[in-house]
Write an enzyme that holds these catalytic residues in place. Structure first.
Site, PDB file in Angstrom:
ATOM      1  N   GLU A 204      -6.473   4.845 -10.807  1.00 31.06           N
ATOM      2  CA  GLU A 204      -5.375   4.485 -11.722  1.00 31.06           C
ATOM      3  C   GLU A 204      -5.748   3.229 -12.511  1.00 31.06           C
ATOM      4  OE1 GLU A 204      -1.831   4.083  -9.303  1.00 31.06           O
ATOM      5  OE2 GLU A 204      -2.226   5.979  -8.310  1.00 31.06           O
ATOM      6  N   HIS A 207      -3.201   0.053 -11.915  1.00 28.08           N
ATOM      7  CA  HIS A 207      -2.778  -0.476 -10.599  1.00 28.08           C
ATOM      8  C   HIS A 207      -3.816  -1.449 -10.043  1.00 28.08           C
ATOM      9  CE1 HIS A 207      -0.944   0.013  -6.436  1.00 28.08           C
ATOM     10  NE2 HIS A 207      -2.149  -0.469  -6.144  1.00 28.08           N
TER      11      HIS A 207
END
Ligand SMILES: C[C@@H](N)C(=O)N[C@H](C)C(=O)O
Ligand code: ZN
Length: 237
Positions: A204, A207
């Site tokens: 991701e 993140h």
């Protein structure tokens, strides 16, 4: 269904959750998951552990060196387990809709397939103090960049997108100039956050965390001694 980082031991340091200063960072308002109906109780998502906020300030300073006037825009940070559960359930229904399935009438095989998709990007909403979801520790943050005009920088994908584009290096090898630009933007975010010692989630682009189980697990290959996570779950009723 335990994830490998959840095996990392935790030695809780007891640091407080503090508000993320809204004069330094841009906070998405209203908070995205609240907009979808998630209940944060008497908390807001815009809290992190003290040292994690300090590290985020270092990241913002680094960003200003790289791109004067650009700002970190915080999408989500502290997440009660009830909100983690809400988002897992929300995404479960979303995946069923995409697949044309009725979420009330799934075979065990279909249900497993849908959960496999959901848990590609969401952590398990575990109540076990040994395996807290990363955002429930107050040490993980989802964020993006704002440019000098206050516009969200195009990262070539949306936060929480369930697609290959969420992979941080999705555009790395592309020859297309626009794709190269997306990769460059992701690298700017990475470089700024790395200055604060944050580590990025391998799947991701948005993140990052510092001091939680995932952080220890991701840097394990470079560790000479076994290390413990300093942040466990912060559980409010
Ligand atoms: C999906 C995204 N918002 C996120 O936070 N993912 C991580 C892995 C999590 O749920 O902790
Ligand atoms: Zn996250």
């Amino acid at each position: 269904m335990e994830k490998p980082y959840q095996k990392i031991p935790i030695q809780e340091c007891g640091e407080e959750l503090i508000p993320i200063p809204d004069d330094i960072f841009i906070l998405e308002n209203p908070p995205p998951y609240q907009k979808l109906g998630a209940d944060y109780g008497n908390k807001s998502p815009y809290y992190l552990r003290q040292s994690v906020v300090d590290a985020l300030v270092v990241a913002q300073k680094k960003l200003q060196e790289l791109k004067p006037q650009w700002r970190l825009k915080i999408f989500d940070a502290y997440r009660p387990i009830a909100v983690q559960q809400f988002m897992v359930d929300y995404t479960f229904k979303q995946v069923c809709d995409i697949k044309g399935l009725n979420h009330h009438q799934l075979t065990p095989t279909e249900e497993k397939k849908v959960y496999d998709e959901v848990y590609k990007i969401w952590a398990i909403p575990s109540h076990d103090p040994l395996t807290p979801p990363p955002h429930s520790t107050g040490a993980a943050v989802d964020l993006t960049l704002l440019d000098q005009h206050g516009q969200v920088v195009d990262m070539g994908g949306e936060i929480d997108e369930l697609s290959g584009r969420s992979h941080p290096n999705y555009y790395q090898d592309s020859q297309d100039p626009t794709a190269q630009q997306y990769h460059h933007h992701r690298q700017i975010l990475l470089e700024a956050m790395s200055a604060g010692n944050f580590i990025r989630h391998p799947g991701e682009w948005w993140h990052f965390s510092l001091g939680d189980q995932m952080w220890v697990w991701l840097q394990n290959s470079s560790l000479t001694v076994a290390q413990k996570a300093k942040y466990g779950g912060v559980f409010y009723n």
